[in-house]
Motif scaffolding. Structure first.
Motif, PDB file in Angstrom:
ATOM      1  N   LEU A 233     -48.667  28.616  38.925  1.00 25.49           N
ATOM      2  CA  LEU A 233     -49.071  30.022  38.836  1.00 25.49           C
ATOM      3  C   LEU A 233     -48.131  30.913  39.630  1.00 25.49           C
ATOM      4  CD1 LEU A 233     -52.975  29.809  39.152  1.00 25.49           C
ATOM      5  CD2 LEU A 233     -51.573  29.841  37.078  1.00 25.49           C
TER       6      LEU A 233
ATOM      7  N   LEU B 211     -52.856  25.084  32.073  1.00 26.62           N
ATOM      8  CA  LEU B 211     -51.996  26.235  32.337  1.00 26.62           C
ATOM      9  C   LEU B 211     -51.850  27.126  31.103  1.00 26.62           C
ATOM     10  CD1 LEU B 211     -49.244  24.469  34.473  1.00 26.62           C
ATOM     11  CD2 LEU B 211     -51.002  26.045  35.302  1.00 26.62           C
ATOM     12  N   GLU B 212     -51.762  26.532  29.938  1.00 26.54           N
ATOM     13  CA  GLU B 212     -51.635  27.318  28.709  1.00 26.54           C
ATOM     14  C   GLU B 212     -52.898  28.143  28.480  1.00 26.54           C
ATOM     15  OE1 GLU B 212     -50.101  29.190  25.562  1.00 26.54           O
ATOM     16  OE2 GLU B 212     -49.033  27.949  27.029  1.00 26.54           O
TER      17      GLU B 212
ATOM     18  N   ARG C 145     -52.706  31.063  30.773  1.00 28.25           N
ATOM     19  CA  ARG C 145     -51.737  32.058  30.277  1.00 28.25           C
ATOM     20  C   ARG C 145     -52.331  32.899  29.153  1.00 28.25           C
ATOM     21  NH1 ARG C 145     -48.301  27.369  29.976  1.00 28.25           N
ATOM     22  NH2 ARG C 145     -47.071  27.143  31.893  1.00 28.25           N
ATOM     23  N   GLU C 146     -53.067  32.256  28.259  1.00 25.71           N
ATOM     24  CA  GLU C 146     -53.673  32.974  27.139  1.00 25.71           C
ATOM     25  C   GLU C 146     -54.668  34.016  27.638  1.00 25.71           C
ATOM     26  OE1 GLU C 146     -55.365  29.941  24.712  1.00 25.71           O
ATOM     27  OE2 GLU C 146     -53.427  29.214  23.960  1.00 25.71           O
TER      28      GLU C 146
ATOM     29  N   GLU D 162     -54.638  35.390  30.666  1.00 27.41           N
ATOM     30  CA  GLU D 162     -53.873  36.398  31.397  1.00 27.41           C
ATOM     31  C   GLU D 162     -53.232  37.411  30.440  1.00 27.41           C
ATOM     32  OE1 GLU D 162     -53.158  36.865  34.880  1.00 27.41           O
ATOM     33  OE2 GLU D 162     -54.949  35.608  35.018  1.00 27.41           O
ATOM     34  N   ALA D 163     -52.785  36.935  29.297  1.00 22.51           N
ATOM     35  CA  ALA D 163     -52.082  37.801  28.341  1.00 22.51           C
ATOM     36  C   ALA D 163     -52.968  38.913  27.805  1.00 22.51           C
ATOM     37  CB  ALA D 163     -51.536  36.961  27.187  1.00 22.51           C
TER      38      ALA D 163
ATOM     39  N   GLU E 231     -44.931  31.717  37.936  1.00 23.32           N
ATOM     40  CA  GLU E 231     -45.056  32.642  36.811  1.00 23.32           C
ATOM     41  C   GLU E 231     -45.600  34.006  37.227  1.00 23.32           C
ATOM     42  OE1 GLU E 231     -46.898  30.940  33.337  1.00 23.32           O
ATOM     43  OE2 GLU E 231     -46.267  28.906  33.892  1.00 23.32           O
TER      44      GLU E 231
ATOM     45  N   ILE F 138     -48.566  34.725  38.482  1.00 27.82           N
ATOM     46  CA  ILE F 138     -49.985  34.895  38.168  1.00 27.82           C
ATOM     47  C   ILE F 138     -50.790  34.891  39.464  1.00 27.82           C
ATOM     48  CG2 ILE F 138     -51.983  33.890  36.987  1.00 27.82           C
ATOM     49  CD1 ILE F 138     -50.046  32.740  34.917  1.00 27.82           C
TER      50      ILE F 138
END
Length: 258
Positions: free
Chosen positions: A96, A62-63, A66-67, A69-70, A99, A101
């Protein structure tokens, strides 16, 4: 955007066209390294970040998402077979969604389809032969992930339907005993299909009673599907002809001719 993609059962050309296209476009691919054929990763574009989820926890997966996606990048989460079967996909999707996503899912060829096709010396296996079985049970033995008591091998075996058992090759002895206890006879046809559609594929025909001996003789402990049922008998005299193509049977597209 996250794309959950079914890699198929092994051969790189058994992924869907959509799945292959998404692999080519991905900025990051997180693949199930213990089961997905690494040849599929050859489709990745230059600069794509590739991560092996066999070495990661859910939190690390997940991290990584996120990276990506950012910075506006896309991720392909490449699962073995079809994500809907033993893919641990729901927990990822729930995270997801919580959050915000976006994601989508591309289905894949599951191992039970690949295993049936691998049995070419039987003409391929048809799980739903008329007069034999019209039900396919897809299940597994309990391991680190428990199985509800209502879905025990014994209870499912009582139906004597066609069965495809995942994640259980290393427990072939116990599986055999429980299948017989539940209702299959020891001489019910069975097959062990190891790594269906991979270059090192193996198919072993046997009976329910012979499962543990055959698994041991061939050194199969994992990455194999165990198939059970009369549909594996391999003769043309034990099943009925399909009514769909019977000339004496009318359908919505043609009238009976006899």
């Amino acid at each position: 955007m996250v794309h959950f993609v079914g890699a198929g059962c092994g051969a790189p050309d058994l992924i869907t066209l959509r799945g292959h296209r998404l692999l080519q476009q991905a900025d990051q691919i997180i693949y199930a390294g213990s089961l997905v054929n690494p040849a599929l990763l050859e489709a990745a574009k230059s600069g794509c970040v590739i991560r092996n989820s066999a070495q990661m926890t859910l939190e690390q997966v997940l991290e990584s998402i996120r990276e990506a996606e950012a910075i506006g990048q896309t991720t392909v989460r490449l699962h073995t077979g079809d994500p809907s079967l033993y893919g641990a996909v729901r927990e990822q999707i729930d995270a997801l969604q919580s959050e915000g996503i976006s994601f989508d899912i591309t289905p894949g060829v599951s191992a039970f389809s690949g295993a049936a096709a691998a049995l070419g010396h039987l003409g391929g296996a048809e799980y739903t032969l008329p007069g034999v079985s019209q039900t396919l049970i897809v299940t597994r033995m309990a391991g680190r992930t428990p199985v509800p008591e209502s879905e025990s091998i014994e209870r499912l075996a009582a139906h004597r339907a066609s069965m495809a058992v995942y994640l259980s090759a290393g427990m072939a002895g116990e599986l055999s005993d429980r299948l017989i206890c539940g209702g299959y006879s020891a001489d019910t046809p069975a097959a062990i299909v190891y790594k269906a559609s991979w270059p090192d594929e193996k198919t072993i025909l046997c009976t329910v009673g012979q499962l543990p001996v055959c698994a041991q003789e061939h050194g199969i402990q994992k990455t194999a599907l165990i198939l059970i049922g009369e549909y594996l008998r391999g003769t043309s005299s034990h099943y009925e002809r399909s009514k769909l193509y019977d000339p004496s049977f009318s359908t919505g597209f043609r009238e009976a001719s006899q």
